[in-house]
Design an enzyme around this catalytic site. Structure first.
Site, PDB file in Angstrom:
ATOM      1  N   LYS A 184      -5.579   1.268 -44.723  1.00  0.00           N
ATOM      2  CA  LYS A 184      -4.300   2.089 -45.370  1.00  0.00           C
ATOM      3  C   LYS A 184      -4.809   3.061 -43.997  1.00  0.00           C
ATOM      4  CE  LYS A 184      -3.790   5.135 -47.688  1.00  0.00           C
ATOM      5  NZ  LYS A 184      -3.158   5.918 -46.088  1.00  0.00           N
ATOM      6  N   GLU A 260     -17.656   7.971 -46.888  1.00  0.00           N
ATOM      7  CA  GLU A 260     -17.639   9.138 -45.439  1.00  0.00           C
ATOM      8  C   GLU A 260     -16.569   9.997 -46.221  1.00  0.00           C
ATOM      9  OE1 GLU A 260     -19.986   9.160 -44.291  1.00  0.00           O
ATOM     10  OE2 GLU A 260     -20.341   7.016 -43.596  1.00  0.00           O
ATOM     11  N   CYS A 294     -15.286  15.902 -39.754  1.00  0.00           N
ATOM     12  CA  CYS A 294     -15.650  16.196 -40.817  1.00  0.00           C
ATOM     13  C   CYS A 294     -16.864  16.952 -40.159  1.00  0.00           C
ATOM     14  CB  CYS A 294     -15.923  14.764 -41.543  1.00  0.00           C
ATOM     15  SG  CYS A 294     -16.359  13.021 -41.465  1.00  0.00           S
ATOM     16  N   GLU A 391     -14.201  23.744 -46.486  1.00  0.00           N
ATOM     17  CA  GLU A 391     -14.482  22.952 -45.165  1.00  0.00           C
ATOM     18  C   GLU A 391     -13.117  23.917 -44.131  1.00  0.00           C
ATOM     19  OE1 GLU A 391     -14.150  18.724 -45.547  1.00  0.00           O
ATOM     20  OE2 GLU A 391     -15.512  18.618 -43.640  1.00  0.00           O
TER      21      GLU A 391
END
Ligand code: ADP
Length: 491
Positions: A184, A260, A294, A391
């Protein structure tokens, strides 16, 4: 606006669901639009899978499960290797497509074709090295045979920031291990995955082995797939909140999971660092993908004796970075993925400034069309600023200072995340101490880039579970079993 070359490429990209070796519409005919973040223009209209389509894709993966597991490892590896070779031939198409749907500068997109392709080559080589062992138990009364088997159908959910590499990093080890998959892709960037899956079809990956369900309804499609007892593995790359939701769903059937998730990478510069190298590393760690990784350095923690010089040198380089559509020559900073990303960068900068940070360059959104934010350097970032906790996922380089090594390590570890850390020091013993003390899955020691297909990428703490790449990458798709049998000489 799109050029003729771009339109020709877009015309070649499949826009359907790919189930059991066949391109098809969603069962209810639904579609969604994919946009160019640098202009806002619609690039393509893609079939939007619903829950029924997701389960149909799993039917196909389950149907192909036994034959793919029984396909010789050499054959599985050769298909991956053929995909690697064809990807090299088509590298310009893949690079341009990523630039169009995601916005990254073309040179970086080409770098992603290299990086993403390496997972195909690496796991083509790993497919034939799935080992086992045969040993005598300590009592000498029996033999233990340890073997590995494909875990079974896997559901792979990928993010938008590395549209090719995040797909190959999951698909290649799964296929090498003998698992069939349902992929997906992120709704913001499904086109690269669709083009890549067509390449897998072209090289001869059998029907049902790889299925793809682009969708505008990620949760509605994913829940029934994850709840289906035929699914055996979930691999996800994305944000920590979504990861938590998926882990809770995966707990129902005790699925194997690889996660992750988010990061909050510290970038430590010690007084003994080679500052020019640290600046070059900082630019790579911060501005690659316009900060949307990331692994992006989130907190620059610099020794007070060199902080001003580091800030001056880095500001000079950042202020000169050309901003623009990724297809333009020399562009270093592309658009952010959407309005929300721009609003977040604005909010984090405003909060830091309200607490005492100084804007050395940049600091603002760029007027549209497109969702651009100026490459930015902040100094004097104060403890408690949101930018040190959140983040950023944008081109903002935030500098704070430290006085002692203990202070630096404490600051670096002061986060619930632990994906990657960067450190610049010319003292090998200090580097080794950092290796032992930093709570992180990966450490870039005197380098601003850690990603490599041969290395086990992944995080500790709330940055995730499991590893992708390296010898560990294929193990995520294998079950271990042992057989115990009596000593054949004593029977
Ligand atoms: P980002 O913040 O980087 O967009 P997300 O975690 O929101 O990261 O998205 C990463 C991937 O997870 C995308 O493919 C997205 O469609 C998918 N996703 C988001 N929410 C869900 C959900 N509830 N269930 C399954 N997949 C989801």
């Amino acid at each position: 606006m799109t050029t003729t070359t771009e339109q020709e490429l877009l015309a070649r990209v499949p826009t359907g669901l790919f189930i059991d070796g066949r391109w098809q519409d969603a069962s209810d005919g639904a579609t969604f639009a994919v946009h160019d973040p640098s202009t806002g223009a619609v690039l393509a209209t893609v079939a939007s899978a619903n829950a029924t389509d997701g389960v149909r894709a799993l039917d196909a993966a389950d149907g192909a499960r036994a034959s793919w597991a029984a396909t010789p490892p050499r054959r599985r590896g050769e298909l991956l290797r053929a995909a690697f070779d064809l990807l090299q031939e088509r590298r310009d198409d893949f690079a341009l497509l990523m630039t169009l749907e995601m916005g990254k500068p073309l040179a970086e997109a080409s770098g992603e074709v290299t990086y993403g392709g390496e997972f195909l080559r690496w796991f083509a080589e790993e497919a034939v090295r799935i080992g086992g062992s045969y040993g005598t138990n300590p009592e000498g009364t029996g033999r233990t045979i340890v073997s590995h088997k494909p875990v079974g159908p896997a559901y792979l959910i990928t993010p938008w920031n590395f549209p090719l590499a995040m797909a190959t990093r999951k698909i290649a080890p799964a296929l090498a291990a003998g698992c069939t998959v349902v992929v997906k892709p992120a709704e913001l960037t499904p086109l690269t995955t669709l083009l890549f899956v067509d390449l897998l079809r072209e090289v001869g990956v059998p029907d049902g082995v790889v299925n793809v369900v682009p969708t505008a309804s990620a949760a509605a499609v994913s829940e029934p797939v994850i709840a289906d007892p035929r699914l055996r593995k979930l691999s996800f790359t994305g944000s920590t909140p979504v990861g938590r939701t998926l882990l809770a769903q995966a707990s129902q059937n005790v699925l194997r999971t690889s996660m992750e998730l988010g990061g909050n990478a510290p970038f430590l510069v010690f007084a003994d660092a080679d500052l020019d190298e640290a600046v070059t590393g900082a630019l790579a760690a911060k501005f690659r993908n316009t900060g949307q990784a990331c692994t992006a350095a989130n907190r620059f923690i610099v020794h007070q004796d060199v902080a001003e010089e580091f800030a001056r040198k880095v500001t000079e380089r950042v202020a000169a970075m050309p901003v623009g559509r990724g297809t333009e020559d020399g562009v270093a900073i592309g658009p952010l993925i959407d309005d929300r990303a721009v609003a977040k960068a604005e909010r984090l900068v405003a909060d830091a400034v309200s607490r005492g940070a100084v804007v050395r360059t940049g600091g603002h959104a760029v007027e549209g069309p497109g969702t651009f934010f100026e490459p930015t350097v902040l100094t004097d970032v104060q403890p408690g600023s949101e930018i040190l906790r959140d983040e950023i996922f944008g081109p903002v380089l935030a500098i704070s200072t430290f006085a002692t090594d203990d202070e630096a390590v404490h600051a670096a570890n002061d986060t619930e995340y632990g994906l990657v850390a960067y450190a610049f020091t010319e003292d090998p013993a200090r580097g080794q101490r950092l290796m032992e003390r930093l709570e992180t899955g990966m450490l870039g020691l005197n380098t601003g880039v850690v990603s490599n297909a041969s290395a086990p990428f992944g995080g500790v703490k709330q940055s995730g579970v499991g590893r992708e790449g390296g010898a560990e990458g294929i193990a995520e798709y294998l079950e271990t079993m042992y057989t115990l049998t009596p000593d054949p000489f004593r029977r």
